[in-house]
Enzyme design. Structure first.
Site, PDB file in Angstrom:
ATOM      1  N   HIS A 120       0.776  -1.121   0.257  1.00  0.00           N
ATOM      2  CA  HIS A 120      -0.103   0.043  -0.037  1.00  0.00           C
ATOM      3  C   HIS A 120       0.642   0.907  -0.309  1.00  0.00           C
ATOM      4  O   HIS A 120       1.722   1.653  -1.347  1.00  0.00           O
ATOM      5  CB  HIS A 120      -0.589  -0.366   1.603  1.00  0.00           C
ATOM      6  CG  HIS A 120      -1.964   0.999   1.440  1.00  0.00           C
ATOM      7  ND1 HIS A 120      -2.095   1.824   0.138  1.00  0.00           N
ATOM      8  CD2 HIS A 120      -3.152   1.524   2.257  1.00  0.00           C
ATOM      9  CE1 HIS A 120      -3.318   2.154   0.690  1.00  0.00           C
ATOM     10  NE2 HIS A 120      -4.057   2.162   1.710  1.00  0.00           N
ATOM     11  N   ASP A 176       2.873   5.323  -6.839  1.00  0.00           N
ATOM     12  CA  ASP A 176       3.751   5.456  -6.274  1.00  0.00           C
ATOM     13  C   ASP A 176       5.183   5.341  -7.203  1.00  0.00           C
ATOM     14  O   ASP A 176       6.231   5.615  -6.484  1.00  0.00           O
ATOM     15  CB  ASP A 176       4.127   3.911  -5.559  1.00  0.00           C
ATOM     16  CG  ASP A 176       2.773   4.351  -3.735  1.00  0.00           C
ATOM     17  OD1 ASP A 176       3.184   5.088  -3.477  1.00  0.00           O
ATOM     18  OD2 ASP A 176       1.925   3.362  -3.721  1.00  0.00           O
ATOM     19  N   HIS A 230      -2.651  -2.150  -9.736  1.00  0.00           N
ATOM     20  CA  HIS A 230      -3.546  -1.951  -9.305  1.00  0.00           C
ATOM     21  C   HIS A 230      -4.684  -2.049  -8.796  1.00  0.00           C
ATOM     22  O   HIS A 230      -4.645  -3.034  -9.925  1.00  0.00           O
ATOM     23  CB  HIS A 230      -3.631  -0.173  -9.365  1.00  0.00           C
ATOM     24  CG  HIS A 230      -4.435   0.622  -8.184  1.00  0.00           C
ATOM     25  ND1 HIS A 230      -5.683   0.972  -8.359  1.00  0.00           N
ATOM     26  CD2 HIS A 230      -3.767   1.710  -7.014  1.00  0.00           C
ATOM     27  CE1 HIS A 230      -5.826   1.017  -6.678  1.00  0.00           C
ATOM     28  NE2 HIS A 230      -4.704   1.933  -6.410  1.00  0.00           N
TER      29      HIS A 230
HETATM   30  N1  ACO Z   1       4.155  -7.364 -10.646  1.00  0.00           N
HETATM   31  C1  ACO Z   1       4.741  -8.386 -11.099  1.00  0.00           C
HETATM   32  N2  ACO Z   1       3.171  -9.183 -11.424  1.00  0.00           N
HETATM   33  C2  ACO Z   1       2.065  -9.190 -10.800  1.00  0.00           C
HETATM   34  C3  ACO Z   1       2.586  -6.831 -10.252  1.00  0.00           C
HETATM   35  C4  ACO Z   1       3.541  -6.128 -10.191  1.00  0.00           C
HETATM   36  N3  ACO Z   1       3.851  -5.680  -9.159  1.00  0.00           N
HETATM   37  N4  ACO Z   1       1.131  -6.810  -9.705  1.00  0.00           N
HETATM   38  C5  ACO Z   1       0.110  -8.568  -9.588  1.00  0.00           C
HETATM   39  N5  ACO Z   1       0.732  -8.930 -10.626  1.00  0.00           N
HETATM   40  C6  ACO Z   1       0.291 -10.251 -10.598  1.00  0.00           C
HETATM   41  C7  ACO Z   1       0.312 -10.977  -9.951  1.00  0.00           C
HETATM   42  O1  ACO Z   1       1.580 -12.150  -9.334  1.00  0.00           O
HETATM   43  C8  ACO Z   1      -0.980 -11.588 -10.527  1.00  0.00           C
HETATM   44  O2  ACO Z   1      -0.364 -12.950 -11.197  1.00  0.00           O
HETATM   45  P1  ACO Z   1      -1.143 -14.419 -11.868  1.00  0.00           P
HETATM   46  O3  ACO Z   1      -2.634 -13.479 -12.799  1.00  0.00           O
HETATM   47  O4  ACO Z   1       0.010 -14.601 -12.447  1.00  0.00           O
HETATM   48  O5  ACO Z   1      -1.298 -15.041 -10.254  1.00  0.00           O
HETATM   49  C9  ACO Z   1      -1.433 -10.998 -11.173  1.00  0.00           C
HETATM   50  O6  ACO Z   1      -0.632  -9.948 -11.762  1.00  0.00           O
HETATM   51  C10 ACO Z   1      -2.498 -10.069 -10.461  1.00  0.00           C
HETATM   52  O7  ACO Z   1      -2.794  -9.530  -9.915  1.00  0.00           O
HETATM   53  P2  ACO Z   1      -2.887  -9.776  -7.714  1.00  0.00           P
HETATM   54  O8  ACO Z   1      -1.878  -9.927  -6.989  1.00  0.00           O
HETATM   55  O9  ACO Z   1      -4.224 -11.051  -7.949  1.00  0.00           O
HETATM   56  O10 ACO Z   1      -3.329  -7.953  -7.915  1.00  0.00           O
HETATM   57  P3  ACO Z   1      -4.431  -7.041  -6.977  1.00  0.00           P
HETATM   58  O11 ACO Z   1      -5.510  -6.284  -7.541  1.00  0.00           O
HETATM   59  O12 ACO Z   1      -4.824  -8.291  -6.301  1.00  0.00           O
HETATM   60  O13 ACO Z   1      -3.187  -6.464  -6.184  1.00  0.00           O
HETATM   61  C11 ACO Z   1      -1.659  -5.137  -5.753  1.00  0.00           C
HETATM   62  C12 ACO Z   1      -3.217  -5.134  -6.368  1.00  0.00           C
HETATM   63  C13 ACO Z   1      -1.408  -4.587  -4.668  1.00  0.00           C
HETATM   64  C14 ACO Z   1      -0.909  -3.811  -5.887  1.00  0.00           C
HETATM   65  C15 ACO Z   1      -0.066  -5.262  -6.522  1.00  0.00           C
HETATM   66  O14 ACO Z   1      -0.346  -5.054  -8.204  1.00  0.00           O
HETATM   67  C16 ACO Z   1       1.012  -5.078  -6.226  1.00  0.00           C
HETATM   68  O15 ACO Z   1       1.240  -6.270  -5.440  1.00  0.00           O
HETATM   69  N6  ACO Z   1       1.861  -3.994  -6.849  1.00  0.00           N
HETATM   70  C17 ACO Z   1       2.771  -4.414  -6.312  1.00  0.00           C
HETATM   71  C18 ACO Z   1       3.326  -2.882  -4.921  1.00  0.00           C
HETATM   72  C19 ACO Z   1       2.551  -1.462  -5.283  1.00  0.00           C
HETATM   73  O16 ACO Z   1       3.191  -1.215  -6.236  1.00  0.00           O
HETATM   74  N7  ACO Z   1       1.276  -1.383  -4.423  1.00  0.00           N
HETATM   75  C20 ACO Z   1       0.843   0.326  -4.616  1.00  0.00           C
HETATM   76  C21 ACO Z   1      -0.771   0.427  -4.907  1.00  0.00           C
HETATM   77  S1  ACO Z   1      -0.782   1.902  -4.971  1.00  0.00           S
HETATM   78  C22 ACO Z   1      -1.232   2.591  -3.328  1.00  0.00           C
HETATM   79  O17 ACO Z   1      -1.295   1.481  -2.735  1.00  0.00           O
HETATM   80  C23 ACO Z   1      -1.137   3.888  -3.024  1.00  0.00           C
END
Ligand code: ACO
Length: 447
Positions: free
Chosen positions: A284, A381, A325
């Site tokens: 987050h 971010d 996201h």
């Molecule tokens: N890098 C690589 N792969 C990713 C990333 C990433 N940043 N984010 C998601 N994925 C992949 C997952 O592994 C998943 O792959 P799969 O379908 O093969 O299993 C797919 O994309 C879907 O991802 P989920 O985790 O289901 O997406 P969710 O909506 O639950 O997560 C989140 C969103 C937490 C933001 C995620 O994208 C993440 O961890 N990003 C990196 C951290 C980040 O930048 N957070 C800031 C968010 S903005 C904020 O809070 C202000």
């Protein structure tokens, strides 16, 4: 209606000649129920009527991480994740970022309308005169280790403020709420700057009432021996923009924490301490810090392809921080504003050497099937950290810089919760899959 859209009233507008209901048939019993649809949603409680017998509790929904559950009706922030739209109280984020000050936006988020000149003068005046904190807070801060993470310090000292303002417990009193809202927006930059000063062993700098909200924050952070700190106007404005972009984001993890704690009628300082903790996590608000650490670890533009390969082959273990996201599946409109602003900041500060790596990472990821297929785009971010670092904020301070402006959003959401007749104490259900009805076994008979 796409999944990534905040449900609106129009989403549920009846089409002529159709019934705004859904019929659910329980194939275990043949029982069918007609459930009303309101604003594109059905009430989970309506499903409780489906039972297999008198002993059955009734059908529940199972929705870990609230992937498809609206926990509230709200009029604060609208997001269309597919189209990359973000609006506070109906105003597009890019317009607010260009034309407003942060306190103008905080007023809007809290009150629903942009302030008149008089309202703005009164609001910003009140915030300005409440920026001081009790001297004992300083002693509390001094008790932390020299290398304490400023987010941990912010979270604890913010929670501690509740003991200085016991009158904040009157959460059902609108005047008391208003007073605490002003205090909280006013004091969070002071605590944030004190946390930083403690970490570098510098004396705390008291607020300067002649400066703007962001100018005063920069003064409390960086003032040394000069009699009057003069913030650089470009950096002061850039911080205003970053604060505006972070003011609210509807029902995200920390806002959900604020509302969940607030629903027990805890005072707002305690609820906000919980929200700050939720924001601390790297998935987050801690993501901007994680982005910078990731870019530094990659080290050079030439190593970007190898890192992207690692991410793809890690099976979700290694993430490209600052990408992806839960809601935005097209682009994050905040990232767009930040990227445009970055050049202006770098003209003053000089280019952040990590920018080259970030741009290469973005270029490769946006054309790579892995990221395209999963709709992973840069989020707010991805670039904010590069700007913060160029402005000389240490990486540890990044989530703190997120918490300062998000305070207005948390408080607007908390206030909305307090007057919402539909709300009760937040208390999810569970699906229990553990053992039952076991008799106690003494030590000598176990294992
Ligand atoms: N890098 C690589 N792969 C990713 C990333 C990433 N940043 N984010 C998601 N994925 C992949 C997952 O592994 C998943 O792959 P799969 O379908 O093969 O299993 C797919 O994309 C879907 O991802 P989920 O985790 O289901 O997406 P969710 O909506 O639950 O997560 C989140 C969103 C937490 C933001 C995620 O994208 C993440 O961890 N990003 C990196 C951290 C980040 O930048 N957070 C800031 C968010 S903005 C904020 O809070 C202000």
């Amino acid at each position: 209606m796409a999944e990534t859209v905040t449900k609106t009233a129009e989403a549920g507008a009846p089409k002529t000649g159709t019934r705004e209901t859904v019929t659910v048939t329980d194939n275990r019993t043949g029982q069918a129920i007609e459930v009303p649809i309101e604003n594109g949603t059905i009430k989970a409680m309506d499903l409780r009527k489906l039972k297999t017998g008198p002993e059955d509790f009734g059908l529940m929904t199972y929705d870990p991480a609230f992937m498809n559950t609206a926990s509230t009706k709200s009029t604060i922030t609208f997001i269309d994740g597919d189209k990359g739209i973000l609006e506070y109280r109906g105003y597009p984020i890019a317009q607010l970022a260009e034309k407003c000050s942060y306190l103008e936006v905080a007023y809007l988020v809290l009150n629903g309308e942009l302030p008149t000149k008089e309202q703005y003068k009164e609001f910003s005046g009140e915030v300005t005169v409440h920026t001081m904190v009790h001297e004992n807070i300083k002693n509390l801060m001094k008790g932390f280790r020299y290398d304490a993470h400023p987010m941990g310090m912010l979270c604890s000292t913010f929670g501690a403020l509740s003991t200085f303002y016991p009158e904040a417990k009157a959460v059902r009193d609108p005047d008391a709420r208003k007073r605490e809202i002003i205090r909280m927006i006013a004091k969070i930059p002071t605590l944030a700057a004190f946390a930083y000063r403690h970490s570098i062993g510098f004396p705390f700098v008291y607020p300067d009432n002649e400066l703007s909200y962001t100018g005063n924050f920069l003064s409390m952070m960086y003032r040394t021996a000069e009699p009057k700190y003069k913030p650089n106007p470009v950096l002061e404005k850039a911080l205003e923009v970053l604060f505006i972009l972070h003011a609210d984001h509807e029902q995200n993890c920390s806002t959900n924490a604020m509302r969940a704690i607030g629903s027990s009628e805890a005072d707002p300082y305690s609820s906000a301490a919980g929200a700050i903790s939720a924001l601390y996590g790297p998935l987050h608000g801690g993501a901007n810090e994680a982005v910078l650490r990731m870019l530094a670890a990659i080290g050079s533009k030439a190593k970007v392809p190898a890192f992207v390969k690692d991410v793809k082959e890690s099976g979700g273990e290694v993430k490209l921080m600052g990408f992806g996201h839960r809601v935005y599946k097209n682009y994050d409109p905040r990232a767009k504003v930040i990227k445009e602003m970055a050049d202006k900041v770098f003209e003053v500060t000089g280019k952040n050497p990590l920018l080259e790596i970030a741009l290469e990472l973005e270029k490769i990821a946006l054309s790579d099937e892995y990221f395209v297929k999963r709709k992973l785009y840069p989020n707010v971010d991805f670039y904010s950290g590069l700007i913060y670092q160029a402005m000389k904020f240490p990486v540890d301070m990044f989530p703190v810089l997120f918490a300062i402006p998000r305070m207005s959003g948390w408080l607007a959401q908390w206030q909305e919760l307090m007057i919402d007749k539909d709300q009760k104490i937040a208390r999810p259900r569970q699906v229990y899959l553990g053992k039952r009805n076991r008799d106690y076994v003494p030590f000598e008979k176990r294992g």
